[in-house]
Design an enzyme around this catalytic site. Structure first.
Site, PDB file in Angstrom:
ATOM      1  N   SER A 138       3.872  14.639  -1.568  1.00 53.62           N
ATOM      2  CA  SER A 138       2.599  14.077  -2.004  1.00 53.62           C
ATOM      3  C   SER A 138       2.760  12.734  -2.704  1.00 53.62           C
ATOM      4  O   SER A 138       1.875  11.868  -2.603  1.00 53.62           O
ATOM      5  CB  SER A 138       1.874  15.054  -2.928  1.00 53.62           C
ATOM      6  OG  SER A 138       1.579  16.253  -2.265  1.00 53.62           O
ATOM      7  N   HIS A 194       1.704  12.537  -7.980  1.00 54.78           N
ATOM      8  CA  HIS A 194       0.608  11.798  -7.341  1.00 54.78           C
ATOM      9  C   HIS A 194       0.422  10.434  -8.009  1.00 54.78           C
ATOM     10  O   HIS A 194       0.333   9.405  -7.337  1.00 54.78           O
ATOM     11  CB  HIS A 194      -0.686  12.602  -7.428  1.00 54.78           C
ATOM     12  CG  HIS A 194      -0.626  13.901  -6.701  1.00 54.78           C
ATOM     13  ND1 HIS A 194      -1.616  14.861  -6.805  1.00 54.78           N
ATOM     14  CD2 HIS A 194       0.303  14.419  -5.865  1.00 54.78           C
ATOM     15  CE1 HIS A 194      -1.301  15.904  -6.060  1.00 54.78           C
ATOM     16  NE2 HIS A 194      -0.131  15.662  -5.483  1.00 54.78           N
TER      17      HIS A 194
END
Length: 250
Positions: A138, A194
């Site tokens: 991610s 993230h």
């Protein structure tokens, strides 16, 4: 999510294709996921336990390989499907514009950068936990999202295959969600990764001459080894030639 043309509001979908870098990243991630899945079924997953990113291992035991390996591990079918779908949908166009080499460098730069953020933030924030492992691509995906939004800010996607939204607004929303979620505890999602992916994606864009090649030290060592080997062979050859030219004694 799927793309929709800005100029024609039709039912046609844009297919980004499979450029070389995206294709091999997809194959690598899926292959490692399958290997890990069957290794767990066979209860032979011991070696895989050293691959997730565990901040305390990186700091105390210098397990720096985890800054790369964690990005090729996924926690379930839903996890890998959505990450690989985003990699394909957004990464293909970025690679087509940048070229395979720069795209792959960018991917690993964001993955490693996101991992560094995970390690640092888990130590300095009061709600961080250095013992919790992090897995997933991610961080790199969020870096790709940032670049895609800067390259195609007004391109529309169908969020959730239903809601049309421009990419720049979509990335702003997911970035805000990741930031707010990073204040939560035990969410099961590494929002630090993230945010790190977004940060390092931005740093990469703002440093045009940046060259990041994770295998460069290995390649350089191999090149030096070949050079030293060639020198030794040449020295042996010169010694043999020199001994052959000497005067013969009867």
């Amino acid at each position: 999510m799927s793309f929709r043309s800005r100029t024609r509001l039709t039912s046609a979908f844009y297919i980004p294709g499979f450029p070389k870098g995206v294709k091999w990243l997809l194959i690598s991630n899926v292959a490692i996921f399958i290997i890990g899945f069957f290794a767990q079924l066979a209860r032979f997953d011991g070696p895989l336990r050293y691959l997730p990113l565990i901040p305390v291992d990186v700091v105390k035991y210098f397990s720096i390989w985890q800054l790369v390996t964690y990005a090729f591990l996924h926690g379930g079918f839903g996890h890998i499907i959505w990450n690989m779908l985003a990699l394909w949908m957004f990464g293909a166009d970025v690679e087509r514009i940048w070229g395979t080499r720069r795209f792959v460098q960018f991917y690993f730069f964001c993955a490693v950068g996101a991992g560094i953020c995970v390690v640092i933030l888990n130590y300095i924030l009061p709600w961080g936990n250095p013992s919790v492992p992090t897995i997933g691509s991610s961080g790199a995906i969020f870096g790709i999202l940032l670049v895609y939004a800067m390259l195609f800010p007004d391109r529309e996607i169908l969020f959730g295959f239903l809601i049309p939204i421009k990419v720049k607004y979509f990335v702003a929303i997911v970035g805000a969600v990741a930031f707010l979620s990073s204040f939560g505890v035990n969410t099961g999602v590494s929002n630090f990764a993230h945010l790190g992916g977004l940060l390092f994606g931005y740093l990469f864009l703002k440093t045009p001459n940046l060259q990041f090649d994770p295998v460069a030290p290995i390649r350089r060592q191999y090149r030096d080894w070949k050079l030293q080997r060639a020198k030794k062979k040449f020295q042996v050859y010169l010694r043999k030639q020199g001994s052959g030219r000497g005067p013969k004694v009867n």
